[in-house]
Design an enzyme around this catalytic site. Structure first.
Site, PDB file in Angstrom:
ATOM      1  CE  LYS A 279      -6.883   7.604   8.701  1.00 34.04           C
ATOM      2  NZ  LYS A 279      -5.428   7.283   8.523  1.00 34.04           N
TER       3      LYS A 279
ATOM      4  CB  ILE B 176      -5.601   0.553   4.030  1.00 34.01           C
ATOM      5  CG1 ILE B 176      -6.475   0.225   5.235  1.00 34.01           C
ATOM      6  CG2 ILE B 176      -6.392   1.328   2.987  1.00 34.01           C
ATOM      7  CD1 ILE B 176      -5.769  -0.475   6.359  1.00 34.01           C
TER       8      ILE B 176
HETATM    9  P1  NAP Z   1      -1.323   3.446  -0.574  1.00 30.00           P
HETATM   10  O1  NAP Z   1      -0.677   2.160  -0.192  1.00 30.00           O
HETATM   11  O2  NAP Z   1      -0.476   4.541  -1.127  1.00 30.00           O
HETATM   12  O3  NAP Z   1      -2.491   3.096  -1.575  1.00 30.00           O
HETATM   13  C1  NAP Z   1      -3.271   4.060  -2.212  1.00 30.00           C
HETATM   14  C2  NAP Z   1      -3.825   3.439  -3.470  1.00 30.00           C
HETATM   15  O4  NAP Z   1      -4.730   4.369  -4.073  1.00 30.00           O
HETATM   16  C3  NAP Z   1      -2.755   3.109  -4.499  1.00 30.00           C
HETATM   17  O5  NAP Z   1      -2.927   1.773  -4.898  1.00 30.00           O
HETATM   18  C4  NAP Z   1      -3.046   4.068  -5.636  1.00 30.00           C
HETATM   19  O6  NAP Z   1      -2.834   3.490  -6.887  1.00 30.00           O
HETATM   20  C5  NAP Z   1      -4.530   4.287  -5.470  1.00 30.00           C
HETATM   21  N1  NAP Z   1      -5.016   5.493  -6.155  1.00 30.00           N
HETATM   22  C6  NAP Z   1      -4.462   6.710  -6.200  1.00 30.00           C
HETATM   23  N2  NAP Z   1      -5.222   7.538  -6.945  1.00 30.00           N
HETATM   24  C7  NAP Z   1      -6.267   6.797  -7.404  1.00 30.00           C
HETATM   25  C8  NAP Z   1      -7.390   7.061  -8.236  1.00 30.00           C
HETATM   26  N3  NAP Z   1      -7.599   8.267  -8.747  1.00 30.00           N
HETATM   27  N4  NAP Z   1      -8.256   6.053  -8.501  1.00 30.00           N
HETATM   28  C9  NAP Z   1      -8.068   4.830  -7.984  1.00 30.00           C
HETATM   29  N5  NAP Z   1      -7.028   4.511  -7.186  1.00 30.00           N
HETATM   30  C10 NAP Z   1      -6.133   5.493  -6.893  1.00 30.00           C
HETATM   31  O7  NAP Z   1      -2.078   4.080   0.677  1.00 30.00           O
HETATM   32  P2  NAP Z   1      -2.776   3.317   1.902  1.00 30.00           P
HETATM   33  O8  NAP Z   1      -1.807   3.139   3.006  1.00 30.00           O
HETATM   34  O9  NAP Z   1      -3.534   2.158   1.409  1.00 30.00           O
HETATM   35  O10 NAP Z   1      -3.757   4.469   2.394  1.00 30.00           O
HETATM   36  C11 NAP Z   1      -4.895   4.856   1.643  1.00 30.00           C
HETATM   37  C12 NAP Z   1      -5.878   5.524   2.582  1.00 30.00           C
HETATM   38  O11 NAP Z   1      -6.217   4.589   3.599  1.00 30.00           O
HETATM   39  C13 NAP Z   1      -5.288   6.755   3.291  1.00 30.00           C
HETATM   40  O12 NAP Z   1      -6.248   7.764   3.400  1.00 30.00           O
HETATM   41  C14 NAP Z   1      -4.932   6.230   4.683  1.00 30.00           C
HETATM   42  O13 NAP Z   1      -5.072   7.218   5.683  1.00 30.00           O
HETATM   43  C15 NAP Z   1      -5.991   5.154   4.876  1.00 30.00           C
HETATM   44  N6  NAP Z   1      -5.556   4.103   5.801  1.00 30.00           N
HETATM   45  C16 NAP Z   1      -4.325   3.523   5.687  1.00 30.00           C
HETATM   46  C17 NAP Z   1      -3.921   2.576   6.633  1.00 30.00           C
HETATM   47  C18 NAP Z   1      -2.597   1.870   6.552  1.00 30.00           C
HETATM   48  O14 NAP Z   1      -2.252   1.134   7.490  1.00 30.00           O
HETATM   49  N7  NAP Z   1      -1.824   2.011   5.475  1.00 30.00           N
HETATM   50  C19 NAP Z   1      -4.758   2.230   7.682  1.00 30.00           C
HETATM   51  C20 NAP Z   1      -6.042   2.787   7.722  1.00 30.00           C
HETATM   52  C21 NAP Z   1      -6.408   3.730   6.777  1.00 30.00           C
HETATM   53  P3  NAP Z   1      -1.475   3.648  -7.732  1.00 30.00           P
HETATM   54  O15 NAP Z   1      -0.410   3.062  -6.861  1.00 30.00           O
HETATM   55  O16 NAP Z   1      -1.817   2.847  -8.947  1.00 30.00           O
HETATM   56  O17 NAP Z   1      -1.322   5.112  -7.947  1.00 30.00           O
END
Ligand code: NAP
Length: 310
Positions: A93, A16
């Site tokens: 969120k 995201i």
């Molecule tokens: P994601 O692709 O798994 O990305 C999460 C990121 O957070 C990864 O780069 C991870 O890094 C990082 N992270 C984990 N622990 C951390 C820490 N302690 N300090 C700093 N960075 C850390 O997940 P995502 O889809 O982006 O979703 C993340 C959030 O956004 C969720 O709550 C989701 O509900 C929300 N969201 C997502 C979407 C969507 O379409 N994907 C849309 C709206 C909202 P590493 O890989 O280096 O561990």
């Protein structure tokens, strides 16, 4: 008078952050992106990257705010640390993994006089505010929410989503609840819930909720992560003046005799709101969507289902 941009660091550079936060920030002169934080070394072009928030603080870089785009399980710790060091905080969120975590962040922000923004991005979909205005003076007879998507398409490799605090199907489902709690007048309450939990997972793959509006109109909620083929993100509301349909996650609004749609601009609008909050020294933290999810876990029947493989 020149207003200095808000210097912001993105914490959590995953899907995201890359798809939405980076482009929205780069297009908005109210912000200057000064750093990113990601443990496994992901970086954004032209911006210094750090492995942890501690490392960013230790580097002595000047910044005013963070956008926390990590999975929800670590959000509270990172937000508390940022607030403790005097930074404004935007929370993706859901705003945290539990309601009590959000309450503690509200206290910390209030005590420090900082902005805390629980950013429900789906509320910025173009159909949402017109839907809210249209519904405001109509009698609500009932509603149906259908939020069915293919987890294999939208969340590949996201192990966190299936872990405790990862929300499972409520990860997308809370977007529907964020819209419903915005467009339907009064407080929505949960009366019944059924959650399907795969044998090999710690978060639900599907859920059916029964809600009711403040005036007693029923709302049926159908959330499912196993949808293949066309995906469905619809909210239908029956009123005494006809039916409203919000589809495509809020981007298309159909009212009796009229269809409105526009291109997606959720994140630009979300960052405009964050800038306004920081400039005015205020916060915006609505826990109504998270409260309904928490109630579903409190009140719901857990149905064990077959193991689910990615
Ligand atoms: P994601 O692709 O798994 O990305 C999460 C990121 O957070 C990864 O780069 C991870 O890094 C990082 N992270 C984990 N622990 C951390 C820490 N302690 N300090 C700093 N960075 C850390 O997940 P995502 O889809 O982006 O979703 C993340 C959030 O956004 C969720 O709550 C989701 O509900 C929300 N969201 C997502 C979407 C969507 O379409 N994907 C849309 C709206 C909202 P590493 O890989 O280096 O561990």
């Amino acid at each position: 008078m020149t207003v200095e941009p808000i210097r912001l660091a993105i914490v959590g550079l995953g899907k995201i952050a890359r798809d939405q936060h980076l482009p929205a920030l780069r297009a908005n002169p109210a912000f200057a992106l000064v750093a990113t934080v990601c443990p496994l070394g992901a970086r954004a072009e032209g911006v210094p990257g750090f492995a942890s928030l501690e490392d960013l603080h230790a580097a002595g870089l000047a910044f005013d705010a963070v956008a926390i785009c990590t999975p929800p399980q670590v959000r509270h710790r990172l937000a508390a640390e940022a607030l403790g060091r005097g930074r404004h905080v935007l929370l993706e969120k859901p705003p945290a993994a539990t309601l009590s975590e959000v309450a503690s962040l509200v206290d910390l922000a209030g005590e420090a006089g900082l902005t805390l923004f629980a950013a429900w991005h789906s509320r910025f979909a173009v159909g949402v505010e017109p839907a809210r205005r249209w519904l405001a003076d109509r009698g609500i007879l009932g509603a149906r929410i259908t939020w069915r998507e293919d987890v294999r398409v939208w969340h590949p490799g996201q192990a966190w989503i299936w872990q405790p605090g990862g929300f499972g199907v409520f990860d997308p489902g809370i977007n529907a609840l964020s819209i419903a709690t915005r467009i339907l007048p009064g407080t929505l309450s949960l009366t019944d819930a059924e959650l399907e939990l795969p044998a090999n997972r710690d978060a639900p793959i599907a859920a059916r909720l029964a809600l009711r509006t403040a005036t007693g109109a029923p709302i049926a909620v159908d959330l499912d992560f196993r949808q293949t083929g066309p995906q469905t993100w619809d909210i239908e509301v029956e009123t005494d003046a006809g039916a409203l349909l919000l589809s495509k996650g809020g981007a298309v609004l159909a009212l009796p005799g009229e269809i409105r749609q526009a291109s997606d601009a959720e994140y630009p609008a979300l960052y405009a709101r964050f800038a306004e909050l920081v400039r005015s020294g205020s916060s915006d933290v609505d826990t109504a969507p998270l409260r309904l999810v928490a109630d579903a876990f409190l009140r719901g029947r857990m149905l064990r289902t077959d193991a689910f493989d990615d």
